[in-house]
Design a protein around this motif. Structure first.
Motif, PDB file in Angstrom:
ATOM      1  N   ASN A  38       0.843  -1.195   0.000  1.00  0.00           N
ATOM      2  CA  ASN A  38       0.000   0.000   0.000  1.00  0.00           C
ATOM      3  C   ASN A  38       0.879   1.247   0.000  1.00  0.00           C
ATOM      4  O   ASN A  38       1.787   1.366   0.828  1.00  0.00           O
ATOM      5  CB  ASN A  38      -0.900   0.009   1.233  1.00  0.00           C
ATOM      6  CG  ASN A  38      -1.733  -1.263   1.336  1.00  0.00           C
ATOM      7  OD1 ASN A  38      -2.693  -1.458   0.593  1.00  0.00           O
ATOM      8  ND2 ASN A  38      -1.355  -2.147   2.255  1.00  0.00           N
ATOM      9  N   VAL A  39       0.580   2.157  -0.908  1.00  0.00           N
ATOM     10  CA  VAL A  39       1.417   3.343  -1.069  1.00  0.00           C
ATOM     11  C   VAL A  39       0.561   4.607  -0.971  1.00  0.00           C
ATOM     12  O   VAL A  39      -0.540   4.666  -1.533  1.00  0.00           O
ATOM     13  CB  VAL A  39       2.149   3.322  -2.429  1.00  0.00           C
ATOM     14  CG1 VAL A  39       3.018   4.563  -2.597  1.00  0.00           C
ATOM     15  CG2 VAL A  39       2.997   2.056  -2.559  1.00  0.00           C
ATOM     16  N   ILE A  40       1.066   5.594  -0.254  1.00  0.00           N
ATOM     17  CA  ILE A  40       0.487   6.937  -0.258  1.00  0.00           C
ATOM     18  C   ILE A  40       1.370   7.772  -1.178  1.00  0.00           C
ATOM     19  O   ILE A  40       2.539   8.021  -0.866  1.00  0.00           O
ATOM     20  CB  ILE A  40       0.456   7.572   1.148  1.00  0.00           C
ATOM     21  CG1 ILE A  40      -0.248   6.652   2.155  1.00  0.00           C
ATOM     22  CG2 ILE A  40      -0.204   8.942   1.085  1.00  0.00           C
ATOM     23  CD1 ILE A  40      -1.699   6.396   1.848  1.00  0.00           C
ATOM     24  N   MET A  41       0.846   8.182  -2.313  1.00  0.00           N
ATOM     25  CA  MET A  41       1.636   8.921  -3.288  1.00  0.00           C
ATOM     26  C   MET A  41       1.611  10.416  -2.985  1.00  0.00           C
ATOM     27  O   MET A  41       0.564  10.989  -2.683  1.00  0.00           O
ATOM     28  CB  MET A  41       1.118   8.678  -4.699  1.00  0.00           C
ATOM     29  CG  MET A  41       1.447   7.311  -5.275  1.00  0.00           C
ATOM     30  SD  MET A  41       3.226   6.939  -5.383  1.00  0.00           S
ATOM     31  CE  MET A  41       3.853   8.360  -6.278  1.00  0.00           C
ATOM     32  N   PHE A  42       2.776  11.035  -3.087  1.00  0.00           N
ATOM     33  CA  PHE A  42       2.934  12.476  -2.935  1.00  0.00           C
ATOM     34  C   PHE A  42       3.394  13.062  -4.258  1.00  0.00           C
ATOM     35  O   PHE A  42       4.437  12.661  -4.799  1.00  0.00           O
ATOM     36  CB  PHE A  42       3.980  12.787  -1.854  1.00  0.00           C
ATOM     37  CG  PHE A  42       3.513  12.600  -0.449  1.00  0.00           C
ATOM     38  CD1 PHE A  42       3.293  13.694   0.386  1.00  0.00           C
ATOM     39  CD2 PHE A  42       3.305  11.322   0.077  1.00  0.00           C
ATOM     40  CE1 PHE A  42       2.872  13.524   1.706  1.00  0.00           C
ATOM     41  CE2 PHE A  42       2.887  11.140   1.387  1.00  0.00           C
ATOM     42  CZ  PHE A  42       2.662  12.249   2.201  1.00  0.00           C
ATOM     43  N   PHE A  43       2.625  14.004  -4.790  1.00  0.00           N
ATOM     44  CA  PHE A  43       2.992  14.717  -6.006  1.00  0.00           C
ATOM     45  C   PHE A  43       3.208  16.198  -5.669  1.00  0.00           C
ATOM     46  O   PHE A  43       2.697  16.703  -4.675  1.00  0.00           O
ATOM     47  CB  PHE A  43       1.886  14.611  -7.063  1.00  0.00           C
ATOM     48  CG  PHE A  43       1.608  13.215  -7.545  1.00  0.00           C
ATOM     49  CD1 PHE A  43       2.609  12.259  -7.606  1.00  0.00           C
ATOM     50  CD2 PHE A  43       0.323  12.854  -7.942  1.00  0.00           C
ATOM     51  CE1 PHE A  43       2.350  10.976  -8.054  1.00  0.00           C
ATOM     52  CE2 PHE A  43       0.049  11.572  -8.405  1.00  0.00           C
ATOM     53  CZ  PHE A  43       1.060  10.631  -8.461  1.00  0.00           C
ATOM     54  N   GLY A  44       3.917  16.902  -6.539  1.00  0.00           N
ATOM     55  CA  GLY A  44       4.102  18.339  -6.336  1.00  0.00           C
ATOM     56  C   GLY A  44       5.275  18.861  -7.138  1.00  0.00           C
ATOM     57  O   GLY A  44       6.021  18.099  -7.768  1.00  0.00           O
TER      58      GLY A  44
END
Length: 320
Positions: free
Chosen positions: A80-86
């Motif tokens: 399970n991954v929590i993706m961070f974009f920016g």
């Protein structure tokens, strides 16, 4: 008669298709014939760098980028991954202030250099990213600490994932590192980024050539999305995920946290999308806007834990 008897075995062996003994070859053809030349030993196709990097092997390279990351993630127990974009342009305060000083000096050295003047003006506009850099770093740290506590209790764990680059991605990877956890970097080969940021866990660092394979792995194990202010690339990644949810390709209602309320509500008029019927109220309401790490963390945890109790939706049937 004796000569005929000596020749007979050779004729018999030729008739039956068997090899002549080395002694016989030496007797009949001299010592040089015993040194039989070896044939070529070609390189196996899957060991040939020339072939694997050729146009003809493009599909093989694509398959490698689809298969290898999954194998590595499985080996490390990442489910399970929590993706961070920016934005890759975001900087912590000290780095930003130094970058401004350097840009000011360059612009002052040659006032006629329009490129230097433009670079300085653009950099000065990005000052608002400084506090959001801190928010992303703190949120990734809080998320990792929360996940590690859950793992210690035998509960489902979540890993921080990013695009592996600088800016907001670096902030998230650093936050996970400060918490004592691991994080993933789904990097891509770009002319202005020749390596991943130093806070990505080495064993979970990937570099893709193809954007579509990178996007696949960014979304395949994604259980939550955090998006800080960014440009075209960030918006592309955001819309990719919410489109996959809208079309049922991702059959879960993932929490989508947008960091920076003013930025996101000014950059994209979400209400106008709804007013014109381009998206539904449900599409718009899935977006959660936050300004602080605590605010974003509370919404993220609520959304992720709700998914654990929610069955995966059935596939949407195509309309006739």
């Amino acid at each position: 008669m004796a000569a005929a008897m000596l020749a007979a075995p050779s004729q018999a062996s030729q008739a039956t298709g068997t090899k002549r003994p080395c002694e016989e070859m030496s007797t009949s053809a001299g010592s040089d014939a015993a040194e039989v030349e070896l044939g070529p030993k070609p390189e196996k196709a899957y060991k040939s760098s020339e072939f694997l990097n050729s146009k003809g092997a493009r599909m093989i390279r694509m398959m490698c980028e689809l298969q290898q990351p999954g194998t590595v993630l499985e080996e490390h127990g990442v489910d399970n991954v929590i993706m961070f974009f920016g934005s890759a342009r975001a900087k912590p305060r000290a780095q930003y202030e130094q970058a401004v000083r350097d840009a000011e000096a360059k612009a002052a050295a040659d006032p006629s250099d329009t490129r230097a003047q433009g670079a300085l003006a653009r950099l000065q506009k990005q000052a608002f990213l400084i506090p959001m850099f801190d928010v992303v770093q703190e949120l990734a740290k809080m998320t990792t600490e929360w996940s590690m506590r859950r793992a210690a209790q035998g509960k489902v764990a979540y890993s921080v994932g990013t695009g592996g680059g600088p800016g907001m991605m670096e902030a998230a990877n650093k936050g996970a590192m400060l918490a004592g956890g691991k994080s993933i970097g789904f990097g891509i080969s770009l002319p202005f980024e020749d390596h991943l940021n130093p806070y990505v866990t080495p064993d979970l660092a990937f570099e893709f050539h193809y954007f579509f394979t990178r996007k696949f792995w960014m979304s395949y194990k994604c259980m939550g999305l955090v998006v800080a202010p960014g440009g075209l690339g960030t918006c592309d990644e955001l819309f990719e995920v919410i489109t996959l949810m809208q079309t049922g390709k991702i059959r879960r209602s993932l929490p989508v946290i947008l960091i920076g309320k003013q930025f996101w509500k000014s950059a994209i008029n979400w209400d106008f999308f709804v007013q014109t019927g381009m998206i539904s109220d449900e599409d718009a309401n899935q977006l959660i806007f936050a300004d602080t790490a605590q605010e974003a963390f509370d919404a993220l945890v609520a959304g992720v834990t709700a998914l654990e109790c929610t069955p995966v939706a059935s596939k949407k049937k195509a309309k006739a």
